[in-house]
Design a protein around this motif. Structure first.
Motif, PDB file in Angstrom:
ATOM      1  N   UNK A   1       0.833  -1.185   0.000  1.00  0.00           N
ATOM      2  CA  UNK A   1       0.000   0.000   0.000  1.00  0.00           C
ATOM      3  C   UNK A   1       0.876   1.247   0.000  1.00  0.00           C
ATOM      4  N   UNK A   2       0.279   2.354  -0.385  1.00  0.00           N
ATOM      5  CA  UNK A   2       1.004   3.619  -0.503  1.00  0.00           C
ATOM      6  C   UNK A   2       0.648   4.556   0.640  1.00  0.00           C
ATOM      7  N   UNK A   3       0.900   4.232   1.846  1.00  0.00           N
ATOM      8  CA  UNK A   3       0.632   5.125   2.965  1.00  0.00           C
ATOM      9  C   UNK A   3      -0.841   5.151   3.321  1.00  0.00           C
ATOM     10  N   UNK A   4      -1.212   6.142   4.083  1.00  0.00           N
ATOM     11  CA  UNK A   4      -2.580   6.235   4.557  1.00  0.00           C
ATOM     12  C   UNK A   4      -3.429   7.245   3.780  1.00  0.00           C
ATOM     13  N   UNK A   5      -2.932   7.784   2.677  1.00  0.00           N
ATOM     14  CA  UNK A   5      -3.725   8.685   1.848  1.00  0.00           C
ATOM     15  C   UNK A   5      -3.519  10.154   2.157  1.00  0.00           C
ATOM     16  N   UNK A   6      -2.778  10.488   3.192  1.00  0.00           N
ATOM     17  CA  UNK A   6      -2.568  11.896   3.542  1.00  0.00           C
ATOM     18  C   UNK A   6      -1.319  12.493   2.892  1.00  0.00           C
ATOM     19  N   UNK A   7      -0.396  11.665   2.504  1.00  0.00           N
ATOM     20  CA  UNK A   7       0.875  12.155   1.970  1.00  0.00           C
ATOM     21  C   UNK A   7       0.700  12.992   0.714  1.00  0.00           C
ATOM     22  N   UNK A   8      -0.039  12.523  -0.230  1.00  0.00           N
ATOM     23  CA  UNK A   8      -0.194  13.242  -1.493  1.00  0.00           C
ATOM     24  C   UNK A   8      -1.023  14.509  -1.307  1.00  0.00           C
ATOM     25  N   UNK A   9      -2.075  14.445  -0.547  1.00  0.00           N
ATOM     26  CA  UNK A   9      -2.916  15.617  -0.345  1.00  0.00           C
ATOM     27  C   UNK A   9      -2.203  16.703   0.419  1.00  0.00           C
ATOM     28  N   UNK A  10      -1.512  16.339   1.476  1.00  0.00           N
ATOM     29  CA  UNK A  10      -0.789  17.320   2.282  1.00  0.00           C
ATOM     30  C   UNK A  10       0.365  17.913   1.486  1.00  0.00           C
ATOM     31  N   UNK A  11       1.108  17.084   0.762  1.00  0.00           N
ATOM     32  CA  UNK A  11       2.208  17.558  -0.067  1.00  0.00           C
ATOM     33  C   UNK A  11       1.702  18.402  -1.225  1.00  0.00           C
ATOM     34  N   UNK A  12       0.550  18.041  -1.741  1.00  0.00           N
ATOM     35  CA  UNK A  12      -0.041  18.787  -2.844  1.00  0.00           C
ATOM     36  C   UNK A  12      -0.397  20.209  -2.443  1.00  0.00           C
ATOM     37  N   UNK A  13      -0.863  20.378  -1.214  1.00  0.00           N
ATOM     38  CA  UNK A  13      -1.187  21.722  -0.706  1.00  0.00           C
ATOM     39  C   UNK A  13       0.062  22.586  -0.673  1.00  0.00           C
ATOM     40  N   UNK A  14       1.159  22.007  -0.181  1.00  0.00           N
ATOM     41  CA  UNK A  14       2.399  22.779  -0.130  1.00  0.00           C
ATOM     42  C   UNK A  14       2.944  23.059  -1.530  1.00  0.00           C
ATOM     43  N   UNK A  15       2.738  22.135  -2.451  1.00  0.00           N
ATOM     44  CA  UNK A  15       3.179  22.364  -3.822  1.00  0.00           C
ATOM     45  C   UNK A  15       2.403  23.534  -4.434  1.00  0.00           C
ATOM     46  N   UNK A  16       1.090  23.567  -4.248  1.00  0.00           N
ATOM     47  CA  UNK A  16       0.276  24.679  -4.760  1.00  0.00           C
ATOM     48  C   UNK A  16       0.670  25.979  -4.086  1.00  0.00           C
ATOM     49  N   UNK A  17       0.901  25.935  -2.787  1.00  0.00           N
ATOM     50  CA  UNK A  17       1.305  27.136  -2.056  1.00  0.00           C
ATOM     51  C   UNK A  17       2.652  27.652  -2.561  1.00  0.00           C
ATOM     52  N   UNK A  18       3.587  26.740  -2.787  1.00  0.00           N
ATOM     53  CA  UNK A  18       4.900  27.119  -3.303  1.00  0.00           C
ATOM     54  C   UNK A  18       4.777  27.835  -4.648  1.00  0.00           C
ATOM     55  N   UNK A  19       4.050  27.244  -5.598  1.00  0.00           N
ATOM     56  CA  UNK A  19       3.915  27.839  -6.923  1.00  0.00           C
ATOM     57  C   UNK A  19       3.141  29.145  -6.876  1.00  0.00           C
ATOM     58  N   UNK A  20       2.170  29.232  -5.989  1.00  0.00           N
ATOM     59  CA  UNK A  20       1.436  30.486  -5.831  1.00  0.00           C
ATOM     60  C   UNK A  20       2.373  31.596  -5.352  1.00  0.00           C
ATOM     61  N   UNK A  21       3.222  31.291  -4.379  1.00  0.00           N
ATOM     62  CA  UNK A  21       4.179  32.278  -3.883  1.00  0.00           C
ATOM     63  C   UNK A  21       5.190  32.659  -4.952  1.00  0.00           C
ATOM     64  N   UNK A  22       5.617  31.706  -5.769  1.00  0.00           N
ATOM     65  CA  UNK A  22       6.546  32.014  -6.859  1.00  0.00           C
ATOM     66  C   UNK A  22       5.894  32.972  -7.848  1.00  0.00           C
ATOM     67  N   UNK A  23       4.654  32.705  -8.229  1.00  0.00           N
ATOM     68  CA  UNK A  23       3.956  33.562  -9.186  1.00  0.00           C
ATOM     69  C   UNK A  23       3.739  34.957  -8.613  1.00  0.00           C
ATOM     70  N   UNK A  24       3.317  35.032  -7.351  1.00  0.00           N
ATOM     71  CA  UNK A  24       3.109  36.336  -6.707  1.00  0.00           C
ATOM     72  C   UNK A  24       4.428  37.099  -6.648  1.00  0.00           C
TER      73      UNK A  24
END
Length: 74
Positions: A1-24
């Motif tokens: 199995x690939x973890x408990x399902x929180x890894x991708x969602x939590x990491x995805x939030x930080x990825x979106x936040x990172x790119x948003x800050x780069x664009x801003x």
């Protein structure tokens, strides 16, 4: 199995936040660069100040300076 399902969602939030800050950040840099080079920043020089600078640089003579100054004061 690939973890408990929180890894991708939590990491995805930080990825979106990172790119948003780069664009801003890029937008802010471009905006400050344009404003620093005479953009519409609202802190421009008055027409009389520009006229005085032109006279000081020797672009216009005294007679032209006086005429334009009178025109601006009307």
């Amino acid at each position: 199995m690939m973890g408990n399902g929180y890894g991708m969602g939590f990491g995805g939030i930080f990825m979106w936040l990172f790119w948003l800050l780069v664009i801003v950040g890029v937008v802010w840099l471009v905006k400050s660069f344009v404003a620093g080079n005479g953009g519409a920043s609202g802190k421009g020089k008055s027409a009389l100040e520009i006229l005085q600078e032109r006279y000081a640089r020797g672009e216009i003579d005294q007679q032209e300076f006086e005429q334009k100054r009178r025109d601006l004061e009307q």
